[in-house]
Design a protein around this motif. Structure first.
Motif, PDB file in Angstrom:
ATOM      1  N   TYR A   1       0.959  -1.097  -0.048  1.00 16.75           N
ATOM      2  CA  TYR A   1       0.013  -0.023   0.154  1.00 16.75           C
ATOM      3  C   TYR A   1       0.972   1.152  -0.119  1.00 16.75           C
ATOM      4  O   TYR A   1       1.890   1.267   0.549  1.00 16.75           O
ATOM      5  CB  TYR A   1      -1.096   0.087   1.175  1.00 16.75           C
ATOM      6  N   VAL A   2       0.596   2.437  -0.729  1.00 16.75           N
ATOM      7  CA  VAL A   2       1.042   3.467  -0.640  1.00 16.75           C
ATOM      8  C   VAL A   2       0.148   4.538  -0.027  1.00 16.75           C
ATOM      9  O   VAL A   2      -0.860   5.054  -0.242  1.00 16.75           O
ATOM     10  CB  VAL A   2       1.310   4.076  -2.562  1.00 16.75           C
ATOM     11  N   TRP A   3       1.094   5.361   0.851  1.00 18.74           N
ATOM     12  CA  TRP A   3       0.466   6.170   1.594  1.00 18.74           C
ATOM     13  C   TRP A   3      -0.075   7.701   0.866  1.00 18.74           C
ATOM     14  O   TRP A   3       0.783   7.980  -0.059  1.00 18.74           O
ATOM     15  CB  TRP A   3       1.215   6.775   2.813  1.00 18.74           C
ATOM     16  N   THR A   4      -1.381   7.942   1.214  1.00 20.00           N
ATOM     17  CA  THR A   4      -1.749   9.028   0.608  1.00 20.00           C
ATOM     18  C   THR A   4      -1.993  10.301   1.420  1.00 20.00           C
ATOM     19  O   THR A   4      -1.891  11.391   1.170  1.00 20.00           O
ATOM     20  CB  THR A   4      -3.016   8.876  -0.599  1.00 20.00           C
ATOM     21  N   GLY A   5      -2.821   9.894   2.563  1.00 23.22           N
ATOM     22  CA  GLY A   5      -2.986  10.564   3.561  1.00 23.22           C
ATOM     23  C   GLY A   5      -4.335  11.550   3.017  1.00 23.22           C
ATOM     24  O   GLY A   5      -4.501  12.659   3.472  1.00 23.22           O
ATOM     25  N   LYS A   6      -4.947  11.188   2.162  1.00 23.70           N
ATOM     26  CA  LYS A   6      -6.036  11.905   1.491  1.00 23.70           C
ATOM     27  C   LYS A   6      -7.388  11.993   2.487  1.00 23.70           C
ATOM     28  O   LYS A   6      -7.826  13.345   2.381  1.00 23.70           O
ATOM     29  CB  LYS A   6      -6.538  11.237   0.369  1.00 23.70           C
ATOM     30  N   SER A   7      -7.620  11.038   3.224  1.00 25.17           N
ATOM     31  CA  SER A   7      -8.595  11.206   3.992  1.00 25.17           C
ATOM     32  C   SER A   7      -8.356  11.929   5.369  1.00 25.17           C
ATOM     33  O   SER A   7      -9.042  12.676   5.982  1.00 25.17           O
ATOM     34  CB  SER A   7      -9.331   9.927   4.504  1.00 25.17           C
ATOM     35  N   SER A   8      -7.177  11.608   6.148  1.00 27.44           N
ATOM     36  CA  SER A   8      -6.665  12.015   7.020  1.00 27.44           C
ATOM     37  C   SER A   8      -5.446  12.118   7.697  1.00 27.44           C
ATOM     38  O   SER A   8      -4.610  11.334   6.691  1.00 27.44           O
ATOM     39  CB  SER A   8      -7.498  11.568   8.435  1.00 27.44           C
ATOM     40  N   ASP A   9      -4.604  12.223   8.596  1.00 28.23           N
ATOM     41  CA  ASP A   9      -3.372  12.144   9.041  1.00 28.23           C
ATOM     42  C   ASP A   9      -3.250  10.579   9.773  1.00 28.23           C
ATOM     43  O   ASP A   9      -2.056  10.255  10.211  1.00 28.23           O
ATOM     44  CB  ASP A   9      -2.756  13.093   9.889  1.00 28.23           C
ATOM     45  N   LYS A  10      -4.369   9.952   9.691  1.00 23.96           N
ATOM     46  CA  LYS A  10      -4.269   8.625  10.743  1.00 23.96           C
ATOM     47  C   LYS A  10      -3.846   7.286  10.071  1.00 23.96           C
ATOM     48  O   LYS A  10      -4.417   7.140   9.079  1.00 23.96           O
ATOM     49  CB  LYS A  10      -5.815   8.507  11.257  1.00 23.96           C
TER      50      LYS A  10
END
Length: 289
Positions: free
Chosen positions: A7-16
């Motif tokens: 999985y690649v982090w996007t942080g699109k929804s939140s910082d969690k």
């Protein structure tokens, strides 16, 4: 068990970082937001919306963790990497919470240690930089006997380690200190020390030091070889130590203390041809040869 899923982090929804928020995309399909699966592989890049990551209070367990680029900070719960942890040369990572484990850790970029306490993590940072940024004491006792870094900097607080250091450069800020506790048969090699902090070798192991600017230098219990220029604003203290100034070495200190009144065991200082030891102030010698 670990999986091949990445999985690649996007942080699109939140910082969690948890198993509920859709802050990831699959490495095979970057068009669909998804949640992280425990024991999967995680990748972080400079393209993410959030580079300050809040790890779930219960922690996160994963297989491999790769930080390819960007400047990431991890707060909150503890990470448990069971596979490999890698920081690429263009990336930096700050841990404000001590990881439970980083598995097999290789740092080619920058790792900032923003926590104190006891840490037993092995690490290879031969091509990278390690900064201790938190106040307080970090007792770093890796399971392996050696800790390698291109640069190891103690910017705040103190660092104690049982590992033999193999470090090209070290910065010890004023008011900070490093204590070496490596065992007999192990050798620490440090190229250049800057920053005007303190260095204590309280170890049966050996130390080879090139150049240094220090507030104080204390050598106890083993042997030390100095090969370059070492300026000590305060005290040079040796006890049960065999100190050798190699050819061309130049050591200058404001004060000098040597010997061990309690057991009478001598300290030895050898000044080879072309080397010099200059004490500008007080000398206290109990038993030095």
């Amino acid at each position: 068990a670990a999986t091949d899923a990445e999985y690649v982090w996007t942080g699109k929804s939140s910082d969690k970082w948890n198993i509920a928020d859709n802050n990831w995309v699959s490495a095979g399909d970057s068009t669909v937001d998804t949640r992280f699966t425990p024991f999967a592989n995680a990748c972080f890049t400079e393209n993410a919306k959030q580079q300050s990551v809040s790890v779930a209070d219960s922690g996160v367990i994963l297989n491999n963790m790769t930080v390819e680029s960007g400047a990431y900070t991890f707060n909150g719960g503890a990470l448990s990497v069971v596979g490999e942890f890698f920081v690429d040369k263009s990336a930096s990572v700050t841990f404000n919470t001590k990881p439970q484990s980083l598995g097999t850790a290789v740092v080619a970029g920058t790792l900032n240690i923003g926590f104190s306490g006891v840490w037993n993590q092995n690490m290879d940072a031969a091509g990278g930089i390690i900064n201790k940024t938190a106040s307080g004491e970090l007792v770093w006792n890796p399971d392996s006997a050696q800790l390698t870094a291109a640069a190891l900097n103690v910017l705040s607080g103190t660092l104690k380690t049982s590992a033999a250091l193999q470090v090209d450069t070290m910065q010890i800020n004023s008011g900070s200190g490093v204590t070496l506790n490596h065992a007999a048969g192990l050798e620490s090699t440090i190229g250049t020390i800057s920053g005007s902090g303190t260095l204590l070798k309280d170890a049966a192991g050996s130390l080879t030091l090139d150049n240094a600017e220090l507030a104080s230098l204390t050598l106890k219990g083993g042997s030390t070889s100095i090969e370059g220029t070492v300026n000590i604003a305060g005290q040079l203290s040796i006890g049960k130590e065999n100190l050798v100034l190699e050819e061309g070495a130049c050591v200058k200190a404001a004060q000098y203390t040597a010997g061990n009144t309690a057991d009478g065991q001598a300290s030895f200082v050898t000044i080879n041809k072309g080397a010099s030891l200059t004490i500008t102030g007080e000398y206290k010698g109990d038993k030095t040869e």
